[in-house]
Design a protein around this motif. Sequence first.
Motif, short mmCIF file in Angstrom:
data_model
loop_
_atom_site.label_atom_id
_atom_site.label_comp_id
_atom_site.label_asym_id
_atom_site.label_seq_id
_atom_site.Cartn_x
_atom_site.Cartn_y
_atom_site.Cartn_z
N ASN A 1 1.00 -1.30 0.06
CA ASN A 1 0.06 0.02 0.02
C ASN A 1 0.98 1.51 -0.08
OD1 ASN A 1 -2.32 -1.90 -0.12
ND2 ASN A 1 -2.88 -1.30 2.08
N GLY A 2 1.66 1.26 -0.84
CA GLY A 2 2.86 2.37 -0.97
C GLY A 2 3.86 2.84 -0.05
N GLU A 3 4.08 1.77 0.99
CA GLU A 3 4.95 2.15 2.10
C GLU A 3 5.93 0.87 1.87
OE1 GLU A 3 5.15 4.65 3.83
OE2 GLU A 3 3.20 5.57 3.32
N PRO A 4 7.44 1.11 2.19
CA PRO A 4 8.26 0.06 2.28
C PRO A 4 7.71 -0.90 3.24
CG PRO A 4 9.35 2.28 2.29
CD PRO A 4 7.97 2.41 2.24
N LEU A 5 8.07 -2.47 2.97
CA LEU A 5 7.53 -3.39 3.81
C LEU A 5 8.37 -3.10 5.19
CD1 LEU A 5 7.50 -6.59 1.85
CD2 LEU A 5 5.93 -5.85 2.97
N THR A 6 7.66 -3.02 6.31
CA THR A 6 8.36 -3.06 7.46
C THR A 6 9.00 -4.36 8.08
OG1 THR A 6 6.59 -3.92 8.71
CG2 THR A 6 6.53 -1.35 8.52
N PRO A 7 9.99 -4.40 8.87
CA PRO A 7 10.46 -5.63 9.31
C PRO A 7 9.73 -6.66 9.82
CG PRO A 7 11.90 -3.74 9.90
CD PRO A 7 10.75 -3.26 9.53
N GLU A 8 8.66 -6.22 10.44
CA GLU A 8 7.55 -7.07 10.93
C GLU A 8 6.81 -7.73 9.79
OE1 GLU A 8 8.00 -3.87 11.94
OE2 GLU A 8 8.84 -4.56 13.94
N HIS A 9 6.57 -7.15 8.74
CA HIS A 9 5.89 -7.81 7.57
C HIS A 9 7.03 -8.45 6.63
CE1 HIS A 9 1.80 -7.21 8.83
NE2 HIS A 9 2.13 -5.89 9.14
N GLY A 10 8.50 -8.51 6.92
CA GLY A 10 9.32 -9.47 6.06
C GLY A 10 10.21 -8.37 5.27
N GLY A 11 10.06 -6.96 5.48
CA GLY A 11 11.09 -6.16 4.84
C GLY A 11 12.60 -6.53 5.09
N PRO A 12 13.30 -6.40 4.21
CA PRO A 12 13.12 -5.25 2.95
C PRO A 12 12.52 -6.13 1.75
CG PRO A 12 15.50 -5.86 3.27
CD PRO A 12 15.01 -6.63 4.48
N VAL A 13 12.49 -7.49 1.78
CA VAL A 13 12.28 -8.21 0.47
C VAL A 13 11.46 -9.49 1.07
CG1 VAL A 13 12.54 -9.32 -1.52
CG2 VAL A 13 13.94 -7.38 -1.02
N ARG A 14 9.77 -9.54 0.79
CA ARG A 14 9.31 -10.76 0.87
C ARG A 14 8.95 -11.53 -0.35
NH1 ARG A 14 4.22 -10.29 4.57
NH2 ARG A 14 4.27 -12.44 4.33
N LEU A 15 8.55 -12.73 -0.55
CA LEU A 15 7.72 -13.44 -1.38
C LEU A 15 6.36 -12.90 -1.35
CD1 LEU A 15 8.24 -15.06 -4.07
CD2 LEU A 15 7.79 -17.11 -2.66
N VAL A 16 5.83 -12.79 -2.38
CA VAL A 16 4.27 -12.91 -2.38
C VAL A 16 3.55 -13.57 -3.36
CG1 VAL A 16 2.10 -11.50 -2.68
CG2 VAL A 16 4.10 -10.53 -1.20
N VAL A 17 3.01 -14.82 -2.83
CA VAL A 17 2.13 -15.51 -3.72
C VAL A 17 0.60 -15.51 -3.37
CG1 VAL A 17 2.12 -18.17 -4.30
CG2 VAL A 17 4.42 -17.28 -3.67
N PRO A 18 -0.06 -14.63 -4.10
CA PRO A 18 -1.33 -14.45 -3.49
C PRO A 18 -2.50 -15.41 -3.60
CG PRO A 18 -0.50 -12.94 -5.22
CD PRO A 18 0.40 -13.69 -5.20
N HIS A 19 -2.26 -16.45 -4.48
CA HIS A 19 -3.26 -17.49 -4.64
C HIS A 19 -3.29 -18.61 -3.87
CE1 HIS A 19 0.15 -19.18 -7.02
NE2 HIS A 19 -0.48 -20.39 -7.02
N LEU A 20 -2.09 -18.53 -3.00
CA LEU A 20 -1.98 -19.93 -2.07
C LEU A 20 -2.04 -19.02 -0.41
CD1 LEU A 20 0.81 -21.97 -3.70
CD2 LEU A 20 -1.66 -22.19 -3.64
#
Length: 208
Positions: free
Chosen positions: A135-154
């Motif tokens: 949602n326009g903000e860099p991923l926080t460490p809590e949500h996996g920042g700096p880089v997380r994988l996103v696989v929305p269908h699973l």
Amino acid sequence: MTSRLDVRTPEASRLPPGQIVTQKWPVLHYGTVPRVERTEWRLEVGGLVDHPFTLTWDELLKLPRQESLCDIHCVTRWSRYDNLFSGIPLAPIIERAGLRPEATHVLIHAEQGFTTNLPLADFVMPANLLALEHNGEPLTPEHGGPVRLVVPHLYFWKSAKWLKGLEFLGEDYPGFWEQNGYHMRGDPWGEERYGRPDPMRMRRGPRR
Ligand SMILES: Nc1nc2c(c(=O)[nH]1)N[C@H]1C(S)=C(S)[C@@H](COP(=O)(O)O)O[C@H]1N2
Ligand SMILES: [Mo]
């Protein structure tokens, strides 16, 4: 220009079976939150590929961007609608690696030894991202920042936080939650919550 892919399910059938919608974004993971400096970040790509490589943060930023607008579904029964993730689609990564024909699965590696497994067909879905923003903000460490994988269908446990490696394999191999009773694939529409990993395969380890 950044392309945007909307993979949200139409309203009438939007919520997978057994799920409840939450407005908040819960933080959920095993262990503590690792702090990964962007300058220190690396992605190791290897296994059954012709050209294994390591990607740095600067190299990552030069790759094409994409946005994926999606709903996410955690196996613990919360779902969150209208997530706008921004990041790098997987196609250029896969292309650069040059998958060998024997590659059928990928084992995702994250900080602190976390892993999760995906069939290749699920890994190459066009809405998947190496996500940098939500949602326009860099991923926080809590949500996996700096880089997380996103696989929305699973189910969302496949979307590894603190991503650090992609290992292509010639067979399926259970990752962290999969070894602890979760399903090998994890389709929320089929309620693939729990599975029965093969204990022999877990003892042997992945074939490389
Ligand atoms: N590295 C790592 N990634 C992980 C997990 C974890 O334990 N470690 N848990 C998964 C699970 S079960 C869920 S539901 C989501 C939660 O992501 P969130 O905290 O951003 O909501 O992360 C997934 N990715
Ligand atoms: Mo989860």
